[in-house]
Design a protein around this motif. Structure first.
Motif, PDB file in Angstrom:
ATOM      1  N   UNK A  37      -2.879   2.457  -2.962  1.00  0.00           N
ATOM      2  CA  UNK A  37      -2.468   1.107  -3.359  1.00  0.00           C
ATOM      3  C   UNK A  37      -3.570   0.558  -4.253  1.00  0.00           C
ATOM      4  N   UNK A  39      -5.164  -2.764  -6.897  1.00  0.00           N
ATOM      5  CA  UNK A  39      -5.181  -4.217  -7.083  1.00  0.00           C
ATOM      6  C   UNK A  39      -6.048  -4.560  -8.285  1.00  0.00           C
ATOM      7  N   UNK A  45      -1.114  -6.729  -5.202  1.00  0.00           N
ATOM      8  CA  UNK A  45      -1.167  -5.341  -4.784  1.00  0.00           C
ATOM      9  C   UNK A  45       0.002  -4.548  -5.347  1.00  0.00           C
ATOM     10  N   UNK A  47       1.780  -0.750  -4.735  1.00  0.00           N
ATOM     11  CA  UNK A  47       1.856   0.530  -4.052  1.00  0.00           C
ATOM     12  C   UNK A  47       2.061   1.628  -5.098  1.00  0.00           C
ATOM     13  N   UNK A  94      -7.225   1.433  -3.301  1.00  0.00           N
ATOM     14  CA  UNK A  94      -7.324   1.584  -1.852  1.00  0.00           C
ATOM     15  C   UNK A  94      -6.488   2.781  -1.392  1.00  0.00           C
ATOM     16  N   UNK A  98      -0.267   4.985   6.517  1.00  0.00           N
ATOM     17  CA  UNK A  98       1.086   4.517   6.815  1.00  0.00           C
ATOM     18  C   UNK A  98       1.264   4.566   8.330  1.00  0.00           C
ATOM     19  N   UNK A 106       1.145  -0.574   6.505  1.00  0.00           N
ATOM     20  CA  UNK A 106      -0.207  -0.015   6.473  1.00  0.00           C
ATOM     21  C   UNK A 106      -1.120  -0.731   7.446  1.00  0.00           C
ATOM     22  N   UNK A 109      -6.986   0.515   6.299  1.00  0.00           N
ATOM     23  CA  UNK A 109      -7.258   0.585   4.871  1.00  0.00           C
ATOM     24  C   UNK A 109      -8.707   1.013   4.658  1.00  0.00           C
ATOM     25  N   UNK A 110      -8.937   1.689   3.556  1.00  0.00           N
ATOM     26  CA  UNK A 110     -10.305   1.915   3.139  1.00  0.00           C
ATOM     27  C   UNK A 110     -10.888   0.654   2.530  1.00  0.00           C
ATOM     28  N   UNK A 111     -12.159   0.702   2.223  1.00  0.00           N
ATOM     29  CA  UNK A 111     -12.837  -0.459   1.631  1.00  0.00           C
ATOM     30  C   UNK A 111     -12.492  -0.628   0.164  1.00  0.00           C
ATOM     31  N   UNK A 112     -11.942   0.432  -0.433  1.00  0.00           N
ATOM     32  CA  UNK A 112     -11.573   0.373  -1.837  1.00  0.00           C
ATOM     33  C   UNK A 112     -12.681   0.866  -2.743  1.00  0.00           C
TER      34      UNK A 112
END
Lengths: 119, 106
Positions: A37, A39, A45, A47, A94, A98, A106, A109-112
């Motif tokens: 995902x 941003x 956001x 997907x 990110x 799922x 979701x 999540x990762x930190x991005x």
């Protein structure tokens, strides 16, 4: 505990290919699906796509021709490759789990990782 | 499917109870999920399938709706609730997010 962490280059030149890695812990990729995902700065956001627990993939039709998601289950890693990058691809990227069993929203999540497309 | 969130920004004082709207361009049943995103953080899921609670999320957050109209309610806003809220649909490909509602301190 479940953790996801993205890694990859912070800067990519226009027209080049972006390669990102999502390293997961606390979960198995053979029983969990993972999405990418993104941003753009100050925006919402989007997907991008998912790799299912069975190894199948689905992509957002808007970027499907440029996107590939794969995995290495032995290393607990999910990969994103997107080609022909343009400045509008500048974004925080990110990876996210799922949520089983439905796998259509979701929970982790990762930190991005911030990716800037610029020459 | 397009998701339209309103208002874009909502200014409130702590203790107020509020409702945020998410409207879908076509019916999505109850395949609608809500997230909270604080500055420089990843999103956090608050509500799944329009109205189902998520473990660990405070009970002041609740959701309702089906079809095309959905609402996220916050009963008595706390200082830590000031952030951006997104809805996401999983009824049709590709999954999409709304544009977000920013909840700010009045």
């Amino acid at each position: 505990q479940v953790q996801l962490k993205e890694s990859g280059p912070g800067l990519v030149q226009p027209s080049q290919t972006l390669s990102l890695t999502c390293t997961v812990s606390g979960l198995s990729l053979t029983s969990n699906s993972v999405s990418w995902i993104r941003q753009p700065p100050g925006k919402g956001l989007e997907w991008m796509g998912v790799i299912w627990s069975n190894g199948g993939t689905d992509y957002n039709s808007a970027i499907k021709s440029r996107l590939s998601i794969s995995r290495d289950t032995s290393k607990s890693q999910v990969f994103l490759k997107m080609n022909s990058l343009q400045t509008e691809d500048t974004a925080m990227y990110f990876c996210a789990r799922n949520t089983p069993p439905e796998a259509d929203y979701f929970d982790y999540w990762g930190q991005g990782v911030m990716v800037t497309v610029s020459s | 499917i397009m998701l339209t969130q309103s208002p874009a920004t909502l200014s409130v004082t702590p203790g107020e109870s509020i409702s945020l709207s998410c409207r879908a361009s076509q019916s999505i049943s109850t395949n609608l999920h809500w997230y909270q995103q604080k500055p420089n953080e990843s999103p956090r899921v608050l509500i799944k399938y329009a109205s189902q609670s998520i473990s660990g999320i405070p009970s002041r957050f609740s959701g309702s709706g089906s079809g095309t109209d959905f609402t996220l309610n916050i009963n008595r806003v706390e200082p830590e609730d000031f952030s951006v809220y997104y809805c996401q649909q999983s009824n049709s490909w590709p999954w999409t997010f709304g544009g977000g509602t920013k909840l700010e301190l009045k």
